[in-house]
Scaffold this motif. Structure first.
Motif, PDB file in Angstrom:
ATOM      1  N   ARG A 352       0.845  -1.197   0.000  1.00 37.53           N
ATOM      2  CA  ARG A 352       0.000   0.000   0.000  1.00 37.53           C
ATOM      3  C   ARG A 352       0.880   1.247   0.000  1.00 37.53           C
ATOM      4  NH1 ARG A 352      -5.306   1.369   0.822  1.00 37.53           N
ATOM      5  NH2 ARG A 352      -5.804   3.173   2.131  1.00 37.53           N
ATOM      6  N   LEU A 353       0.598   2.167  -0.912  1.00 38.00           N
ATOM      7  CA  LEU A 353       1.278   3.453  -1.003  1.00 38.00           C
ATOM      8  C   LEU A 353       0.238   4.557  -0.849  1.00 38.00           C
ATOM      9  CD1 LEU A 353       3.592   2.805  -4.096  1.00 38.00           C
ATOM     10  CD2 LEU A 353       4.268   2.775  -1.675  1.00 38.00           C
ATOM     11  N   GLY A 354       0.594   5.620  -0.140  1.00 38.45           N
ATOM     12  CA  GLY A 354      -0.367   6.693   0.065  1.00 38.45           C
ATOM     13  C   GLY A 354       0.294   8.045   0.196  1.00 38.45           C
ATOM     14  N   VAL A 355      -0.496   9.075  -0.060  1.00 35.70           N
ATOM     15  CA  VAL A 355      -0.043  10.447   0.137  1.00 35.70           C
ATOM     16  C   VAL A 355      -1.238  11.279   0.571  1.00 35.70           C
ATOM     17  CG1 VAL A 355      -0.410  11.013  -2.313  1.00 35.70           C
ATOM     18  CG2 VAL A 355       1.097  12.440  -0.911  1.00 35.70           C
ATOM     19  N   ARG A 362      -8.278  25.014   4.464  1.00 37.91           N
ATOM     20  CA  ARG A 362      -9.490  24.246   4.755  1.00 37.91           C
ATOM     21  C   ARG A 362      -9.608  22.956   3.930  1.00 37.91           C
ATOM     22  NH1 ARG A 362     -13.368  26.723   7.828  1.00 37.91           N
ATOM     23  NH2 ARG A 362     -13.034  28.919   8.290  1.00 37.91           N
ATOM     24  N   TRP A 363      -8.602  22.665   3.119  1.00 39.28           N
ATOM     25  CA  TRP A 363      -8.686  21.546   2.202  1.00 39.28           C
ATOM     26  C   TRP A 363      -7.712  20.433   2.578  1.00 39.28           C
ATOM     27  CZ3 TRP A 363     -12.175  20.611  -1.551  1.00 39.28           C
ATOM     28  CH2 TRP A 363     -12.987  21.680  -1.967  1.00 39.28           C
ATOM     29  N   GLY A 364      -8.169  19.206   2.390  1.00 35.39           N
ATOM     30  CA  GLY A 364      -7.304  18.049   2.560  1.00 35.39           C
ATOM     31  C   GLY A 364      -7.497  17.082   1.404  1.00 35.39           C
ATOM     32  N   LEU A 365      -6.413  16.565   0.878  1.00 31.09           N
ATOM     33  CA  LEU A 365      -6.457  15.591  -0.208  1.00 31.09           C
ATOM     34  C   LEU A 365      -5.758  14.304   0.229  1.00 31.09           C
ATOM     35  CD1 LEU A 365      -5.425  17.863  -3.244  1.00 31.09           C
ATOM     36  CD2 LEU A 365      -7.748  17.306  -2.471  1.00 31.09           C
ATOM     37  N   ALA A 366      -6.245  13.185  -0.265  1.00 30.52           N
ATOM     38  CA  ALA A 366      -5.610  11.896   0.051  1.00 30.52           C
ATOM     39  C   ALA A 366      -5.743  10.972  -1.147  1.00 30.52           C
ATOM     40  CB  ALA A 366      -6.253  11.264   1.279  1.00 30.52           C
ATOM     41  N   ALA A 367      -4.705  10.191  -1.394  1.00 31.70           N
ATOM     42  CA  ALA A 367      -4.732   9.200  -2.473  1.00 31.70           C
ATOM     43  C   ALA A 367      -3.964   7.973  -2.007  1.00 31.70           C
ATOM     44  CB  ALA A 367      -4.121   9.762  -3.755  1.00 31.70           C
ATOM     45  N   HIS A 368      -4.506   6.788  -2.297  1.00 28.95           N
ATOM     46  CA  HIS A 368      -3.868   5.536  -1.895  1.00 28.95           C
ATOM     47  C   HIS A 368      -3.989   4.511  -3.019  1.00 28.95           C
ATOM     48  CE1 HIS A 368      -4.758   7.399   2.039  1.00 28.95           C
ATOM     49  NE2 HIS A 368      -3.634   6.806   2.410  1.00 28.95           N
ATOM     50  N   PHE A 369      -2.916   3.768  -3.209  1.00 31.09           N
ATOM     51  CA  PHE A 369      -2.921   2.658  -4.168  1.00 31.09           C
ATOM     52  C   PHE A 369      -2.626   1.368  -3.400  1.00 31.09           C
ATOM     53  CE2 PHE A 369      -0.571  -0.316  -6.853  1.00 31.09           C
ATOM     54  CZ  PHE A 369      -1.534  -0.558  -7.835  1.00 31.09           C
ATOM     55  N   THR A 370      -3.424   0.339  -3.665  1.00 31.34           N
ATOM     56  CA  THR A 370      -3.267  -0.946  -2.978  1.00 31.34           C
ATOM     57  C   THR A 370      -3.104  -2.060  -4.006  1.00 31.34           C
ATOM     58  OG1 THR A 370      -4.682  -0.202  -1.155  1.00 31.34           O
ATOM     59  CG2 THR A 370      -4.313  -2.570  -1.361  1.00 31.34           C
ATOM     60  N   ASP A 389      -5.512 -14.699  -7.412  1.00 32.15           N
ATOM     61  CA  ASP A 389      -6.101 -13.378  -7.687  1.00 32.15           C
ATOM     62  C   ASP A 389      -5.056 -12.289  -7.517  1.00 32.15           C
ATOM     63  OD1 ASP A 389      -8.422 -14.783  -7.901  1.00 32.15           O
ATOM     64  OD2 ASP A 389      -9.543 -13.632  -6.413  1.00 32.15           O
ATOM     65  N   ARG A 390      -5.190 -11.247  -8.349  1.00 32.83           N
ATOM     66  CA  ARG A 390      -4.378 -10.046  -8.191  1.00 32.83           C
ATOM     67  C   ARG A 390      -5.322  -8.848  -8.180  1.00 32.83           C
ATOM     68  NH1 ARG A 390      -0.892 -13.306 -11.329  1.00 32.83           N
ATOM     69  NH2 ARG A 390       1.139 -13.590 -10.327  1.00 32.83           N
ATOM     70  N   PHE A 391      -5.317  -8.148  -7.055  1.00 31.07           N
ATOM     71  CA  PHE A 391      -6.251  -7.048  -6.817  1.00 31.07           C
ATOM     72  C   PHE A 391      -5.510  -5.719  -6.898  1.00 31.07           C
ATOM     73  CE2 PHE A 391      -7.855  -3.958  -3.810  1.00 31.07           C
ATOM     74  CZ  PHE A 391      -9.232  -3.979  -3.965  1.00 31.07           C
ATOM     75  N   HIS A 392      -6.103  -4.751  -7.619  1.00 25.83           N
ATOM     76  CA  HIS A 392      -5.566  -3.392  -7.682  1.00 25.83           C
ATOM     77  C   HIS A 392      -6.665  -2.431  -7.242  1.00 25.83           C
ATOM     78  CE1 HIS A 392      -3.411  -5.754 -10.738  1.00 25.83           C
ATOM     79  NE2 HIS A 392      -2.363  -5.001 -10.459  1.00 25.83           N
ATOM     80  N   GLY A 393      -6.348  -1.546  -6.330  1.00 25.71           N
ATOM     81  CA  GLY A 393      -7.326  -0.569  -5.869  1.00 25.71           C
ATOM     82  C   GLY A 393      -6.711   0.811  -5.785  1.00 25.71           C
ATOM     83  N   PHE A 394      -7.456   1.800  -6.247  1.00 29.04           N
ATOM     84  CA  PHE A 394      -7.013   3.197  -6.166  1.00 29.04           C
ATOM     85  C   PHE A 394      -8.131   4.007  -5.531  1.00 29.04           C
ATOM     86  CE2 PHE A 394      -6.754   7.495  -8.048  1.00 29.04           C
ATOM     87  CZ  PHE A 394      -5.539   7.879  -7.513  1.00 29.04           C
ATOM     88  N   ASP A 395      -7.794   4.716  -4.450  1.00 27.48           N
ATOM     89  CA  ASP A 395      -8.769   5.536  -3.732  1.00 27.48           C
ATOM     90  C   ASP A 395      -8.254   6.960  -3.638  1.00 27.48           C
ATOM     91  OD1 ASP A 395     -10.653   3.359  -2.633  1.00 27.48           O
ATOM     92  OD2 ASP A 395      -8.672   2.667  -1.980  1.00 27.48           O
ATOM     93  N   ARG A 409     -16.942  15.690   2.266  1.00 27.99           N
ATOM     94  CA  ARG A 409     -15.875  14.872   1.681  1.00 27.99           C
ATOM     95  C   ARG A 409     -16.387  14.151   0.441  1.00 27.99           C
ATOM     96  NH1 ARG A 409     -15.381  12.013   5.597  1.00 27.99           N
ATOM     97  NH2 ARG A 409     -16.127   9.934   5.025  1.00 27.99           N
ATOM     98  N   GLY A 410     -15.587  14.177  -0.604  1.00 27.84           N
ATOM     99  CA  GLY A 410     -15.868  13.401  -1.806  1.00 27.84           C
ATOM    100  C   GLY A 410     -14.885  12.255  -1.914  1.00 27.84           C
ATOM    101  N   GLU A 411     -15.375  11.063  -2.269  1.00 30.65           N
ATOM    102  CA  GLU A 411     -14.533   9.865  -2.334  1.00 30.65           C
ATOM    103  C   GLU A 411     -14.729   9.151  -3.679  1.00 30.65           C
ATOM    104  OE1 GLU A 411     -14.981   8.696   2.430  1.00 30.65           O
ATOM    105  OE2 GLU A 411     -16.069   7.580   0.884  1.00 30.65           O
ATOM    106  N   LEU A 412     -13.641   8.735  -4.279  1.00 30.76           N
ATOM    107  CA  LEU A 412     -13.683   7.958  -5.520  1.00 30.76           C
ATOM    108  C   LEU A 412     -12.838   6.704  -5.331  1.00 30.76           C
ATOM    109  CD1 LEU A 412     -14.377   7.614  -8.550  1.00 30.76           C
ATOM    110  CD2 LEU A 412     -12.272   8.898  -9.049  1.00 30.76           C
ATOM    111  N   SER A 413     -13.391   5.551  -5.708  1.00 30.87           N
ATOM    112  CA  SER A 413     -12.689   4.281  -5.565  1.00 30.87           C
ATOM    113  C   SER A 413     -12.762   3.524  -6.887  1.00 30.87           C
ATOM    114  CB  SER A 413     -13.320   3.446  -4.449  1.00 30.87           C
ATOM    115  OG  SER A 413     -12.712   2.180  -4.344  1.00 30.87           O
ATOM    116  N   LEU A 414     -11.606   3.039  -7.350  1.00 27.35           N
ATOM    117  CA  LEU A 414     -11.519   2.251  -8.578  1.00 27.35           C
ATOM    118  C   LEU A 414     -10.848   0.924  -8.245  1.00 27.35           C
ATOM    119  CD1 LEU A 414     -10.212   5.065 -10.965  1.00 27.35           C
ATOM    120  CD2 LEU A 414     -12.591   4.334 -10.648  1.00 27.35           C
ATOM    121  N   ILE A 415     -11.495  -0.181  -8.615  1.00 26.73           N
ATOM    122  CA  ILE A 415     -11.016  -1.513  -8.240  1.00 26.73           C
ATOM    123  C   ILE A 415     -11.013  -2.422  -9.462  1.00 26.73           C
ATOM    124  CG2 ILE A 415     -11.586  -3.607  -6.934  1.00 26.73           C
ATOM    125  CD1 ILE A 415     -12.775  -1.787  -4.776  1.00 26.73           C
ATOM    126  N   GLU A 416      -9.962  -3.226  -9.573  1.00 24.16           N
ATOM    127  CA  GLU A 416      -9.905  -4.298 -10.567  1.00 24.16           C
ATOM    128  C   GLU A 416      -9.374  -5.549  -9.886  1.00 24.16           C
ATOM    129  OE1 GLU A 416      -9.261  -2.306 -14.927  1.00 24.16           O
ATOM    130  OE2 GLU A 416      -7.475  -2.686 -13.709  1.00 24.16           O
TER     131      GLU A 416
END
Length: 440
Positions: A352-355, A362-370, A389-395, A409-416
């Motif tokens: 897992r990698l994140g920033v 007043r703003w906060g951003l976050a991104a994570h790759f799993t 199985d090989r799982f890839h997730g980006f949030d 808060r707005g959230e976007l999740s992409l999974i394969e």
């Protein structure tokens, strides 16, 4: 004497006179101010420290105080700003810098008093947001010495392209069976959802550096039309932490239950231990062990398992614009099936990698790759193939603090999920917007 020589000597003499006059009339306070304005605090501090004779000059004390705090000499900066405010008590910028100096020195009561005084003057929203961050940090530090309660409630809406993690096509090819047709329940289904959540956490210090904690979290996902996929989760946790020097040790006991369509589906009882070490103000390393007892209901009881995992992690904050924080972790998990179904047991390797970043007050951003690699322990009894199985997730998420208590808060999740068995291949995307009220 040659006329050219005389002219050169005259020019040299004039230049010397000009340089002498320039040094005689140099204004170190103006130079310090320029350096502070340019963000060169260390240089400003060194220049100011070379002029102790100017201490007591209000303008000098003002800029010396700011540069000293920014350059890591907060005690000197606080003294200079205190001298300045005796003469100019209505200078709110000086009071704000003094509060920051008190905070760095750990004088939380005095820092809160000064921050609160500036808040009472209705400063611009950017200043208010910065002050609230410091006040939250003060509350977090005070939690080490007194009981504190924090909590939240939230609600929102979202859309999910694949609520059942189903396959994208009704016709797939499987080992042994060949081409098969997947029923509608196993095919990809999307829907809108109402989202709800709430939780609280209590911390209580029992000795210097020793703290107990406990809390409960609740989440509900209510589908708009496909209510058989409604889900609900309740998690309770408790434990203790111990701080000694740059090391933190934490032990946590947790219990969670997960419901599908109002029926209990899975219970998990977990025990975890974690060690963190602060390498510097900006760097932290960690390691942990986790054990979980997983129990399912009904026909899914064949999935009951014991789980044992180990994690190592690294975290680094960057002292640059946007205040980014980088994190990385690696986890290895052995999920051992308890129902003699080794085909359902697996080894999991998770990276897992994140920033996170704050582009504005007043703003906060976050991104994570799993990335998760699941290697099952035995062949599927029907398909005669060991599943892989090989799982890839980006949030990614963006949070805006409306005020100290309310945020959106707005959230976007992409999974394969790729699998050597087509029955388990799927992709999924989800987006949600949530409004949260937090109490501290």
């Amino acid at each position: 004497m040659n006329v050219w020589v005389r002219n050169a000597l005259a020019a040299l003499h004039a230049a010397v006179l000009m340089l002498s006059a320039g040094s005689a009339f140099a204004d170190p306070v103006a130079d310090i101010k320029s350096l502070v304005t340019a963000g060169r605090a260390a240089e400003a501090y060194r220049l100011a420290a070379g002029h102790p004779d100017l201490m007591g000059n209000p303008e000098f004390d003002f800029y010396f105080g700011m540069s000293a705090i920014d350059a890591g000499h907060s005690a000197e900066g606080v003294l200079a700003l205190e001298r300045y405010l005796l003469l100019f008590p209505s200078n709110h910028q000086a009071r704000l810098e003094l509060a920051r100096g008190y905070f760095i020195l750990g004088e939380d009561a005095r820092a809160r008093e000064e921050f609160t005084a500036v808040l009472g003057l209705n400063p611009p929203p950017k200043v208010v947001a910065n002050i609230e961050r410091y006040l939250d940090a003060i509350r977090a530090r005070e939690a080490k010495y007194q009981t504190s309660v924090r909590g939240y409630v939230e609600a929102g809406m979202g859309i999910d392209s694949n609520i059942n993690s189903g396959v994208s096509s009704a016709s797939i090819v499987l080992p042994v069976l060949g081409v098969v047709s997947v029923g509608s329940a196993g095919q990809q289904q999307g829907d809108w959802a109402h989202l709800f959540g709430a939780g609280f956490q209590v911390t209580h210090p029992v000795a210097p550096g020793v703290m107990t904690f406990g809390g409960v979290d609740w989440e509900r996902k209510q589908m708009k039309s496909k209510d058989t996929f409604d889900t609900e989760a309740v998690t309770a946790n408790g434990g203790a932490s111990w701080i000694r020097g740059n090391n933190l040790l934490k032990a946590t006991l947790s219990y969670s239950t997960f419901l599908v369509d109002h029926n209990r589906y899975r219970d998990v009882t977990g025990l975890g231990g974690e060690w963190q070490r602060q390498l510097s103000e900006l760097e932290t390393v960690s390691a942990g062990l986790q054990f979980a007892d997983i129990n399912h209901t009904g026909a899914n009881a064949t999935r009951d398992a014991n789980l044992l995992g180990a994690t190592v992690g690294y975290r680094r904050a960057m002292a640059v614009d946007w205040q980014p924080v980088l994190s990385a972790s690696l986890t290895i998990v052995d999920e051992d099936n308890r129902r003699n179904r080794d085909d359902l047991g697996r080894m999991m390797y998770v990276g897992r990698l994140g920033v996170t970043a704050s582009p504005a007050p007043r703003w906060g951003l976050a991104a994570h790759f799993t990335y998760q690699d699941n290697r099952y322990q035995a062949n599927d009894p029907i398909l005669a193939t060991r599943r892989l199985d090989r799982f890839h997730g980006f949030d990614v998420s963006a949070t805006y603090m409306i005020d100290r208590d309310w945020s959106i808060r707005g959230e976007l999740s992409l999974i394969e999920n790729y699998s050597n068995l087509a029955l388990y291949e799927f992709d999924r995307s989800a987006f949600a917007v949530k409004l949260r009220y937090a109490f501290k």
